[in-house]
Design an enzyme around this catalytic site. Structure first.
Site, short mmCIF file in Angstrom:
data_model
loop_
_atom_site.label_atom_id
_atom_site.label_comp_id
_atom_site.label_asym_id
_atom_site.label_seq_id
_atom_site.Cartn_x
_atom_site.Cartn_y
_atom_site.Cartn_z
N TYR A 142 1.14 -1.35 0.26
CA TYR A 142 -0.07 -0.06 0.03
C TYR A 142 1.37 1.00 0.46
O TYR A 142 1.58 1.94 0.83
CB TYR A 142 -1.49 0.19 1.33
CG TYR A 142 -2.37 1.18 1.61
CD1 TYR A 142 -2.64 1.95 0.01
CD2 TYR A 142 -2.34 1.35 2.88
CE1 TYR A 142 -2.96 3.00 0.12
CE2 TYR A 142 -3.41 2.54 2.59
CZ TYR A 142 -3.79 3.42 2.06
OH TYR A 142 -4.48 4.39 1.75
N LYS A 170 -1.60 -1.74 -3.64
CA LYS A 170 -2.84 -0.42 -3.81
C LYS A 170 -2.09 0.68 -3.65
O LYS A 170 -1.09 1.13 -2.91
CB LYS A 170 -3.50 -0.45 -2.11
CG LYS A 170 -4.72 0.27 -2.29
CD LYS A 170 -5.60 0.36 -0.76
CE LYS A 170 -6.07 2.08 -0.69
NZ LYS A 170 -7.01 1.82 0.86
#
Length: 322
Positions: A142, A170
């Site tokens: 992320y 992400k």
């Protein structure tokens, strides 16, 4: 474990970064969490991310996180991927969170860049690898420099992509051009971390989205992806445009957990919008403005309009361009 078999979308296409419902007294409300998880999956979510920032991970504690994952896995684990947050600026703590997620039955872990510490690229690399080595679970990185200050460099991505369990990312950098290159260079499944960029990321080979707005427009996002995959780009754009008001309302001020909790209360899934400090609940004025947006989108049960089913979205968009 119900991870999709498509390696280009190892966690599916549409995932909600789910809020953690609380009781009015501030305890984690597992019953409400299960109700919300079922609703999200019914609306077309392929997966749920628990105990991320939107799930108030900094202020929920170890037993609560484990109980939340276990309850949601039991409720929807046969229908959706359950990804647990394992993010911390303390690598040992992140490792333990990953281990606990595995013990609770999660299908994968989301590992954010260590925040506040501002590690070097070598520090980032070693942190992610240490967490990935801790369990057999697949890992979604992320990258969210707006919250962590540091950004994962292309060379670091290329190194991390060699790890057998690091399979996805992400991306909340807003940099679609960089993603265009990195998707090809790394082979990682690339998920938009910005609701408004779902279509641009799909257009450059992205896998889908990890979304806040999907708390209430998950069906819209699922239909957008379906249309895009079918080659109906105009139809995908048309469906996506119907969700833009909600996207703005839930993300515009940067207080996603606050507004997402207000939204799920407004549509009747939960009965309060309590958050733990330092976050505070949306004000009555903010909720009133949000309700206007939700009503315009047909998402309030007590309005004449109602939320369209996925099939209705498909039917409505099928005429676009014809």
């Amino acid at each position: 474990m119900v991870l999709p078999t498509d390696p280009t979308r190892p966690f599916g296409a549409v995932l909600t970064a789910m809020v953690t419902p609380m009781t009015p007294e501030g305890a984690v409300d597992l019953k409400a969490a299960v109700k919300l998880a079922k609703k999200l999956v019914d609306d077309g979510n392929d997966g749920l991310v628990l105990s991320g920032t939107t799930g108030e991970s900094p202020v929920t504690h170890t037993p609560e996180k484990e109980e939340l994952v276990a309850a949601v896995v039991e409720a929807v684990g046969d229908r959706a991927a359950v990804v647990a947050g394992a993010g911390s600026n303390d690598t040992v703590h992140a490792i333990r969170m990953a281990e606990q997620a595995a013990e609770a039955g999660a299908d994968g872990v989301l590992v954010v860049s260590p925040y506040y510490s501002r590690p070097s690229q070598e520090g980032l690399y070693q942190h992610f690898v240490a967490v990935a080595d801790a369990t057999d679970l697949p890992v979604m990185l992320y990258d969210v420099p707006g919250r962590t200050v540091v950004r994962i460099a292309p060379e670091t991505y290329r190194r991390l992509a060699q790890h057998p369990r690091i399979i996805a990312n992400k991306d909340a950098t807003g940099d679609v051009y960089a993603a265009t290159k990195l998707i090809a260079e790394t082979g990682l499944a690339w998920y938009s971390g910005d609701d408004g960029l779902l279509l641009p990321f799909l257009s450059v080979g992205g896998a889908g989205i990890v979304s806040v707005s999907a708390h209430v427009v998950g069906a819209h996002f699922a239909e957008t992806v379906r249309r895009f995959d079918a080659g109906d780009i105009a139809g995908a754009v048309e469906v996506f445009r119907t969700a833009t008001g909600v996207i703005d309302a839930l993300n515009g001020a940067g207080a996603q957990a606050v507004m997402a909790k207000a939204a799920v209360e407004a549509i009747g899934i939960t009965d309060n919008r309590f958050l733990r400090l330092p976050n505070v609940a949306a004000t009555d004025d903010e909720v009133a403005a949000l309700r206007v947006v939700l009503a315009e989108a047909g998402l309030l049960r007590d309005d004449a309009a109602r939320q369209p089913e996925v099939s209705e979205l498909a039917e409505a968009s099928s005429a676009v361009g014809h």
